[in-house]
Design a protein around this motif. Structure first.
Motif, PDB file in Angstrom:
ATOM      1  N   LEU A  40       0.831  -1.218   0.000  1.00  0.00           N
ATOM      2  CA  LEU A  40       0.000   0.000   0.000  1.00  0.00           C
ATOM      3  C   LEU A  40       0.859   1.260   0.000  1.00  0.00           C
ATOM      4  N   ASP A  41       1.994   1.221   0.675  1.00  0.00           N
ATOM      5  CA  ASP A  41       2.925   2.362   0.621  1.00  0.00           C
ATOM      6  C   ASP A  41       3.390   2.603  -0.813  1.00  0.00           C
ATOM      7  N   LYS A  42       3.726   1.512  -1.511  1.00  0.00           N
ATOM      8  CA  LYS A  42       4.210   1.658  -2.893  1.00  0.00           C
ATOM      9  C   LYS A  42       3.082   2.150  -3.804  1.00  0.00           C
ATOM     10  N   ILE A  43       1.871   1.695  -3.540  1.00  0.00           N
ATOM     11  CA  ILE A  43       0.716   2.151  -4.326  1.00  0.00           C
ATOM     12  C   ILE A  43       0.530   3.663  -4.153  1.00  0.00           C
ATOM     13  N   LEU A  44       0.646   4.145  -2.910  1.00  0.00           N
ATOM     14  CA  LEU A  44       0.480   5.578  -2.651  1.00  0.00           C
ATOM     15  C   LEU A  44       1.627   6.384  -3.268  1.00  0.00           C
ATOM     16  N   GLU A  45       2.833   5.808  -3.222  1.00  0.00           N
ATOM     17  CA  GLU A  45       3.981   6.469  -3.856  1.00  0.00           C
ATOM     18  C   GLU A  45       3.749   6.547  -5.366  1.00  0.00           C
ATOM     19  N   ASN A  46       3.181   5.472  -5.930  1.00  0.00           N
ATOM     20  CA  ASN A  46       2.881   5.432  -7.370  1.00  0.00           C
ATOM     21  C   ASN A  46       1.957   6.592  -7.755  1.00  0.00           C
ATOM     22  N   CYS A  47       0.963   6.857  -6.894  1.00  0.00           N
ATOM     23  CA  CYS A  47      -0.001   7.929  -7.196  1.00  0.00           C
ATOM     24  C   CYS A  47       0.695   9.290  -7.219  1.00  0.00           C
ATOM     25  N   GLU A  48       1.662   9.473  -6.328  1.00  0.00           N
ATOM     26  CA  GLU A  48       2.407  10.747  -6.312  1.00  0.00           C
ATOM     27  C   GLU A  48       3.253  10.900  -7.569  1.00  0.00           C
ATOM     28  N   ILE A  49       3.950   9.818  -7.944  1.00  0.00           N
ATOM     29  CA  ILE A  49       4.822   9.870  -9.135  1.00  0.00           C
ATOM     30  C   ILE A  49       3.984  10.137 -10.387  1.00  0.00           C
ATOM     31  N   ALA A  50       2.834   9.459 -10.489  1.00  0.00           N
ATOM     32  CA  ALA A  50       1.976   9.609 -11.670  1.00  0.00           C
ATOM     33  C   ALA A  50       1.579  11.067 -11.864  1.00  0.00           C
ATOM     34  N   ALA A  51       1.182  11.722 -10.770  1.00  0.00           N
ATOM     35  CA  ALA A  51       0.733  13.106 -10.856  1.00  0.00           C
ATOM     36  C   ALA A  51       1.909  14.047 -11.143  1.00  0.00           C
ATOM     37  N   LYS A  52       3.004  13.830 -10.436  1.00  0.00           N
ATOM     38  CA  LYS A  52       4.146  14.738 -10.539  1.00  0.00           C
ATOM     39  C   LYS A  52       4.828  14.633 -11.903  1.00  0.00           C
ATOM     40  N   GLU A  53       4.992  13.418 -12.381  1.00  0.00           N
ATOM     41  CA  GLU A  53       5.779  13.233 -13.606  1.00  0.00           C
ATOM     42  C   GLU A  53       4.922  12.944 -14.835  1.00  0.00           C
ATOM     43  N   GLN A  54       3.611  12.991 -14.664  1.00  0.00           N
ATOM     44  CA  GLN A  54       2.705  12.741 -15.789  1.00  0.00           C
ATOM     45  C   GLN A  54       2.994  11.404 -16.479  1.00  0.00           C
ATOM     46  N   ILE A  55       3.066  10.366 -15.636  1.00  0.00           N
ATOM     47  CA  ILE A  55       3.148   8.995 -16.137  1.00  0.00           C
ATOM     48  C   ILE A  55       1.827   8.348 -15.731  1.00  0.00           C
ATOM     49  N   PRO A  56       1.106   7.696 -16.645  1.00  0.00           N
ATOM     50  CA  PRO A  56      -0.170   7.100 -16.232  1.00  0.00           C
ATOM     51  C   PRO A  56      -0.008   6.214 -14.983  1.00  0.00           C
ATOM     52  N   LEU A  57      -0.983   6.301 -14.084  1.00  0.00           N
ATOM     53  CA  LEU A  57      -0.981   5.513 -12.849  1.00  0.00           C
ATOM     54  C   LEU A  57      -0.708   4.050 -13.151  1.00  0.00           C
TER      55      LEU A  57
END
Lengths: 281, 186
Positions: A48-65
């Motif tokens: 779940l930590d990695k999932i939440l980190e994924n959501c931050e990266i997706a938004a910040k770097e514009q990579i699809p979730l």
């Protein structure tokens, strides 16, 4: 009569798909954070930590979730006083999908002939479009990029009316158990009960659009949602199936009257990456 | 949390001996990417005795179909797809020397038996975490079946690619063990 330009529909659809593939709705993020707090398994908490980190990266770097940016499900609520000008409504929707998936660097995942050639249409069209005619002079557009992994785990059955509540619980819990890690848990379980078979499948899909964990307004149905959620979380599947106490973030049920001989029940499974967004024109 | 092990690719039988279901790993080195369509072509070529575009021996294959890369980036979003669709092909590739499979979701008994018999592992990547995973992919190139688009066969160079061991060479199965630990009998 109020006029809505087809071009505006196209632009809106394109933007909704692009945005929804990079940002989860706030209620989904909150539910994931709460799951992280409640989860008893250390392994699942790490997921779940990695999932939440994924959501931050997706938004910040514009990579699809998620790389699976889905089949393009589009639900329209069209006010009966609206007149669409400039293009066919569904052509405008498909053009929006075409533009959004191309400009947004989203994956095109639709094949034309479903059982033999399976050649990619290369623009993610056709969209899966459903229209309800409603009172008023507005158009509400809801988009839902629906991934294949969770969609494949969905099922429909018709239980005997005599089996009633228990029959529904057994079918749904068994379905989640069999699906195991496949639909990317923690899942949201959308359930349709009643109607005819195609109607109940739509109810299950629309149930996924409700704010995560918001109970059905009917107390008896809300109670059933609670009971099924408890049973599902007792399965022990956990985040990504690695074992844990949170297999589902929520269970949402929608119902409709049905035939005296029938009790249709549909499960539409939604992965944790529950992407959907809407706009009103 | 158990310590995270750093593992070099390609996987060797020596490395595989050290891995247990539930271990968290960070993989670095070269892996290949293929989904249903690429698997079908590989296995068909093997059955017809035709040359393969890649050497299966020691290979780690990632079940994935990326989203398109933005300009200047090696790859787009790159999370795992459901592995069960590869069950029809995996035992044949494992017998041929495949050592690692990366994906998400349940595997058939035939695949699990082949992993124990020929020494291979199944590694879980987090489904839906395609943005996070893409950060560990440093280079990506299509090596065969380009016409398949997202389903083409790709070669990846990865650094600290995060996975969890689902099935080890001893028959350990994280999906079974994890579920059993947290299951509440009704």
């Amino acid at each position: 009569m109020r006029e809505i330009k087809a071009d505006d529909i196209t632009k809106t659809i394109a933007n909704l798909f692009k945005h929804s593939c990079h940002y989860l709705p706030q209620d989904v993020l909150t539910a994931l954070k709460q799951a992280r707090e409640k989860e008893k398994s250390e392994v699942a908490r790490d997921v779940l930590d990695k999932i939440l980190e994924n959501c931050e990266i997706a938004a910040k770097e514009q990579i699809p979730l998620c790389q699976d940016t889905g089949a393009a499900v589009v639900m329209l609520e069209l006010g009966q006083e609206v007149h669409i000008v400039g293009n066919d409504l569904y052509a405008a929707v498909n053009e929006g999908v075409r533009q959004g998936y191309a400009n947004g660097y989203l994956r095109k995942s639709i094949v034309r002939q479903p059982f033999s050639e399976r050649i990619n249409t290369r623009d993610n069209t056709p969209a899966m479009i459903y229209t309800d005619i409603v009172p008023g002079n507005k158009l509400k557009i809801t988009v839902m990029p629906k991934g294949g992994g969770s969609e494949n785990m969905s099922r429909l059955t018709v239980v005997a009316p005599a089996q009633g509540r228990q029959g529904i619980i057994d079918f749904v819990v068994n379905r989640v158990d069999e699906a195991g890690s496949n639909p990317c848990p923690p899942v949201i379980v959308g359930i349709g009960i009643g109607g005819t078979t195609e109607k109940t499948m739509m109810l299950a899909k629309k149930a996924l659009l409700r704010k995560v964990g918001e109970p059905n307004r009917d107390a008896e149905i809300a109670e059933l949602e609670k009971d099924i959620l408890k049973r599902v979380n007792n399965l022990g599947i956990g985040a990504m199936g690695y074992g844990g106490t949170i297999t589902a973030l929520a269970v949402h049920i929608e119902t409709f009257p049905c035939h005296i001989a029938s009790l249709p029940v549909a499960v539409n499974m939604q992965c944790w990456c529950a992407r959907h967004e809407d706009a009103i024109l | 949390m158990a310590q995270v092990k750093k593992v070099r690719l390609p996987l060797t039988n020596e490395t595989l001996k050290e891995l247990r279901a539930g271990d968290n790993l960070l993989l670095s080195g070269v892996m290949y990417v293929g989904r249903d369509a690429a698997h079908k072509r590989l296995v068909e070529a093997m059955e017809q005795g035709k040359p393969l575009p890649i050497d299966i021996k020691g290979l780690t294959i990632y079940f994935m179909g990326p989203s398109p890369a933005r300009p200047g980036r090696p790859i787009g979003s790159a999370g795992p797809t459901t592995s069960g669709r590869m069950d029809a092909y995996s035992p044949r590739l494992i017998a041929e020397g495949l050592k690692g499979m990366i994906g998400k979701g349940l595997r058939s008994k035939a695949v699990k038996d082949a992993m124990v018999k020929y020494k291979a592992v199944y590694l879980g990547a987090i489904g839906g975490a395609g943005a996070l995973i893409s950060k560990s992919i440093k280079k990506a190139e299509v090596v065969a079946y380009e016409e398949l688009g997202a389903e083409a066969l790709r070669r990846l160079e990865v650094e600290d690619f995060p996975v969890t061991v689902i099935n080890d060479i001893y028959g350990g199965d994280l999906y079974e063990e994890g579920k059993a630990q947290y299951r509440v009998k009704e």
